[in-house]
Scaffold this motif. Structure first.
Motif, mmCIF file in Angstrom:
data_model
loop_
_atom_site.group_PDB
_atom_site.id
_atom_site.type_symbol
_atom_site.label_atom_id
_atom_site.label_comp_id
_atom_site.label_asym_id
_atom_site.label_seq_id
_atom_site.Cartn_x
_atom_site.Cartn_y
_atom_site.Cartn_z
ATOM 1 N N TYR A 163 -5.822 3.363 2.461
ATOM 2 C CA TYR A 163 -6.249 4.034 3.900
ATOM 3 C C TYR A 163 -7.789 4.319 4.161
ATOM 4 N N SER A 204 0.915 -1.169 0.145
ATOM 5 C CA SER A 204 -0.147 0.036 0.006
ATOM 6 C C SER A 204 0.762 1.335 0.063
ATOM 7 N N VAL A 205 2.111 1.084 0.585
ATOM 8 C CA VAL A 205 2.950 2.161 0.615
ATOM 9 C C VAL A 205 3.873 2.435 -0.525
ATOM 10 N N GLN A 255 -1.544 9.496 6.473
ATOM 11 C CA GLN A 255 -1.761 9.548 5.050
ATOM 12 C C GLN A 255 -0.841 11.090 4.514
ATOM 13 N N TYR A 313 -11.384 12.599 5.473
ATOM 14 C CA TYR A 313 -10.173 12.019 4.914
ATOM 15 C C TYR A 313 -9.783 12.350 3.456
ATOM 16 N N ALA A 343 -6.766 14.492 1.922
ATOM 17 C CA ALA A 343 -6.144 13.483 1.044
ATOM 18 C C ALA A 343 -5.703 14.071 -0.501
ATOM 19 N N GLN A 349 0.922 7.004 -5.023
ATOM 20 C CA GLN A 349 0.131 7.916 -4.122
ATOM 21 C C GLN A 349 -1.253 7.409 -4.331
ATOM 22 N N PHE A 366 -2.052 4.141 -2.381
ATOM 23 C CA PHE A 366 -1.706 4.375 -0.757
ATOM 24 C C PHE A 366 -2.797 5.247 -0.273
ATOM 25 N N GLY A 367 -3.560 6.245 -0.980
ATOM 26 C CA GLY A 367 -4.715 7.002 -0.633
ATOM 27 C C GLY A 367 -5.836 6.206 -0.512
ATOM 28 N N PRO A 414 6.056 7.396 5.746
ATOM 29 C CA PRO A 414 5.127 6.423 6.165
ATOM 30 C C PRO A 414 5.452 4.937 6.215
ATOM 31 N N PHE A 444 -5.496 8.166 10.783
ATOM 32 C CA PHE A 444 -5.153 7.899 9.534
ATOM 33 C C PHE A 444 -5.079 9.102 8.382
ATOM 34 N N THR A 445 -5.707 10.048 8.673
ATOM 35 C CA THR A 445 -5.348 11.308 7.916
ATOM 36 C C THR A 445 -4.093 11.942 8.200
#
Length: 271
Positions: A30, A18-19, A129, A65, A69, A23, A26-27, A143, A125-126
């Protein structure tokens, strides 16, 4: 034990993917985690007899979020998306409005638990991110390092606590945690931070070690808070979505308090 190991292996692979995949994955990943964790949290609250507003809790979590994001994605037009922030008080107010029409015995308890789901899950989580954008453009180093240090601390605390643990850390809420395990986890996380500093030159080694110490302290605090929450509603695991590991809240409890603190530290030292 075999089930736990297999689940843990795939969990780590998914988290790292996920990382590292960029982007957009990733976004989105999460955002999905926020929705699943909030559903799990509100489900536990309902078991205790209260009725949080599931629908508007999820809608607000999604909206908060998403707004924060997408702002880094469109730096040139950031002011346009900043205006969306002014809609957040409107969507939050719906929680109060809807409770006016619900015939419940504890309306403010329902409202409080609805907002607690946002504060405990959506906001951390925000911040997590946002770590990827703390220097401007998307950068997976922060992250990824956060996750590695969090896992190093948890693993180190477990191993040293099991081998040398004698003095209880906070027996009332987590009988198995010890001070020896706490400091052992911190030392191992600091060692991993030194290794990270050789590969990620975004910060000097002492800053990475400072982040490891913050994660050890506030990650452990998050774990204790989640244990306190589960004991207050008489449940052992937050869920069963991860065989052998419990629920998602059990896996991310260390992130919930540590992520905002680490983001604040990064923002201060980088600016």
């Amino acid at each position: 034990m075999k089930t736990r190991a297999i689940t843990g292996f795939f969990f780590v692979i998914v988290m790292l993917g996920s990382v590292l995949l960029g982007q957009y994955p990733f976004g989105i990943f999460y955002l999905l985690l926020i929705i699943l964790c909030q559903r799990e949290f509100y489900g536990l609250i309902k078991q205790s007899g209260f009725k949080p507003n599931l629908v508007w809790g999820l809608i607000n979590g999604f909206f908060i979020y998403t707004v924060f994001a997408i702002i880094p994605f469109f730096n040139a037009n950031a002011l346009i998306f900043h205006k969306l922030l002014f809609l957040i008080p409107v969507t939050l107010s719906v929680v109060f409005i809807q409770e006016l029409f619900n015939k419940t015995e504890a309306p403010f308890s329902n409202i409080a638990y609805t907002f607690l789901g946002l504060i405990l899950i959506c906001i951390p989580f925000t911040f997590f991110q946002a770590m990827a954008y703390v220097k401007g453009d998307f950068n997976f180093h922060f992250p990824l390092a956060f996750l590695l240090l969090l896992w190093a601390n948890d693993t180190g605390a477990y191993l040293t606590g099991r081998q040398f643990g004698r003095t209880k850390l906070f027996e009332r809420h987590s009988p198995k945690k010890t001070w020896e395990g706490f400091f052992g986890g911190m030392v191992i996380a600091a060692g991993v931070a030194l290794i990270i500093s050789h590969y990620f030159n975004d910060l000097p080694w002492n800053r990475w070690v400072a982040i490891a110490i913050l994660i050890s302290c506030f990650g452990t605090l998050g774990d204790l808070v989640e244990s306190m929450f589960k004991r207050s509603i008489n449940v052992k695991d937050s869920g069963g979505i991860l065989p052998g590991h419990g629920g998602l809240l059990d896996r991310f409890d260390g992130l919930f308090i540590a992520a905002p603190v680490v983001y604040a530290y990064l923002y201060l030292v980088l600016n």
